[in-house]
Design an enzyme around this catalytic site. Structure first.
Site, PDB file in Angstrom:
ATOM      1  N   PHE A 154      11.182  -0.157   6.278  1.00 58.93           N
ATOM      2  CA  PHE A 154       9.907  -0.539   7.142  1.00 58.93           C
ATOM      3  C   PHE A 154       8.867  -0.036   6.627  1.00 58.93           C
ATOM      4  CE2 PHE A 154       7.308  -0.254  10.939  1.00 58.93           C
ATOM      5  CZ  PHE A 154       7.556  -1.475  11.513  1.00 58.93           C
ATOM      6  N   ARG A 187      -2.796  -0.566   9.727  1.00 56.06           N
ATOM      7  CA  ARG A 187      -3.011  -1.796   9.467  1.00 56.06           C
ATOM      8  C   ARG A 187      -4.141  -1.651   8.309  1.00 56.06           C
ATOM      9  NH1 ARG A 187      -1.057  -6.416  12.123  1.00 56.06           N
ATOM     10  NH2 ARG A 187      -0.647  -5.757  14.380  1.00 56.06           N
ATOM     11  N   GLY A 240      13.648 -14.210   8.090  1.00 57.26           N
ATOM     12  CA  GLY A 240      13.651 -15.648   7.903  1.00 57.26           C
ATOM     13  C   GLY A 240      13.261 -16.573   9.267  1.00 57.26           C
ATOM     14  N   LYS A 264      11.962  -9.390   1.777  1.00 55.23           N
ATOM     15  CA  LYS A 264      12.848  -8.494   1.796  1.00 55.23           C
ATOM     16  C   LYS A 264      14.179  -9.385   1.934  1.00 55.23           C
ATOM     17  CE  LYS A 264      11.564  -5.146   5.200  1.00 55.23           C
ATOM     18  NZ  LYS A 264      11.723  -4.537   6.450  1.00 55.23           N
ATOM     19  N   GLU A 287       1.988 -15.722   5.229  1.00 54.69           N
ATOM     20  CA  GLU A 287       2.594 -14.481   5.928  1.00 54.69           C
ATOM     21  C   GLU A 287       2.662 -13.187   5.381  1.00 54.69           C
ATOM     22  OE1 GLU A 287       3.379 -13.440   8.493  1.00 54.69           O
ATOM     23  OE2 GLU A 287       5.215 -13.960   9.305  1.00 54.69           O
ATOM     24  N   ASP A 288       2.806 -12.157   6.108  1.00 54.35           N
ATOM     25  CA  ASP A 288       2.840 -10.653   5.238  1.00 54.35           C
ATOM     26  C   ASP A 288       4.211 -10.407   4.701  1.00 54.35           C
ATOM     27  OD1 ASP A 288       4.046 -10.362   8.063  1.00 54.35           O
ATOM     28  OD2 ASP A 288       2.964  -8.878   8.430  1.00 54.35           O
ATOM     29  N   ASP A 318      11.543 -11.163   6.101  1.00 61.79           N
ATOM     30  CA  ASP A 318      12.466 -10.442   6.644  1.00 61.79           C
ATOM     31  C   ASP A 318      13.882 -11.268   7.104  1.00 61.79           C
ATOM     32  OD1 ASP A 318      14.029  -8.337   7.824  1.00 61.79           O
ATOM     33  OD2 ASP A 318      12.374  -7.201   8.207  1.00 61.79           O
TER      34      ASP A 318
END
Length: 177
Positions: A151, A164, A104, A130, A98-99, A102
């Protein structure tokens, strides 16, 4: 909305971290067959770079797509699967890539979805963590970078399908609002 993107993690640092993560994963799965599951769309660049660095691992790849953001800058919390796996995971070692983790919520949902299919094991690799935003506990086995509550975009991560293509991770800064 007027904004700018300021670099947070340089391209060279990303490359170094991906190599380091790939070495750890390669050592953990040496001589084993591994199904790498990339989470679309944000993790596709990270997943591809990670796969290219594996050594001594019989890795196959599949992708899963989910949504909890839309065009917003914060997760809605409601996760839905947009594209499921094409590969059976029963009895397989699975690495979910995953990237960013945050809240979760998305990662836990995807992990639970895969675990219901009875894999031999499931581990999670994220590029960005994060922790200040976490709402649910989700075990992450491999973490690239811990980042502040900003962000971010770039290296596959988008804001409303933009940015992206950036070769680095940047922070979106909104002006006058």
């Amino acid at each position: 909305m007027d904004h700018s993107v300021e670099p947070l993690i340089a391209e060279a640092d990303l490359k170094q971290k991906v190599t380091e993560l790939a070495r750890r994963i390669s050592a953990d799965y040496a001589g084993k067959s591994l199904l790498v599951v990339g989470v679309l769309k944000g993790a596709f660049v990270f997943c591809a770079d990670l796969l290219r660095q594996f050594q001594g691992v019989d890795a196959q790849v599949d992708f899963i797509a989910s949504s909890s953001y839309g065009a917003a800058t914060e997760s809605s919390g409601a996760v839905k699967i947009l594209k499921d796996l094409d590969t059976a995971v029963e009895g397989r070692h699975v690495l979910l890539v995953e990237d960013i983790v945050d809240t979760g919520l998305t990662l836990r949902y995807l992990r639970d979805h895969i675990e219901r299919q009875q894999p031999a094991s499931v581990r999670i690799c994220v590029l960005l963590d994060k922790p200040s935003r976490r709402q649910v506990d989700v075990p992450v086995d491999y973490v690239g970078f811990e980042i502040p509550d900003e962000f971010v975009v770039g290296y596959g991560i988008d804001w409303a399908e933009r940015y992206r293509y950036l070769p680095y991770i940047g922070v979106v800064r909104f002006k006058g609002g």
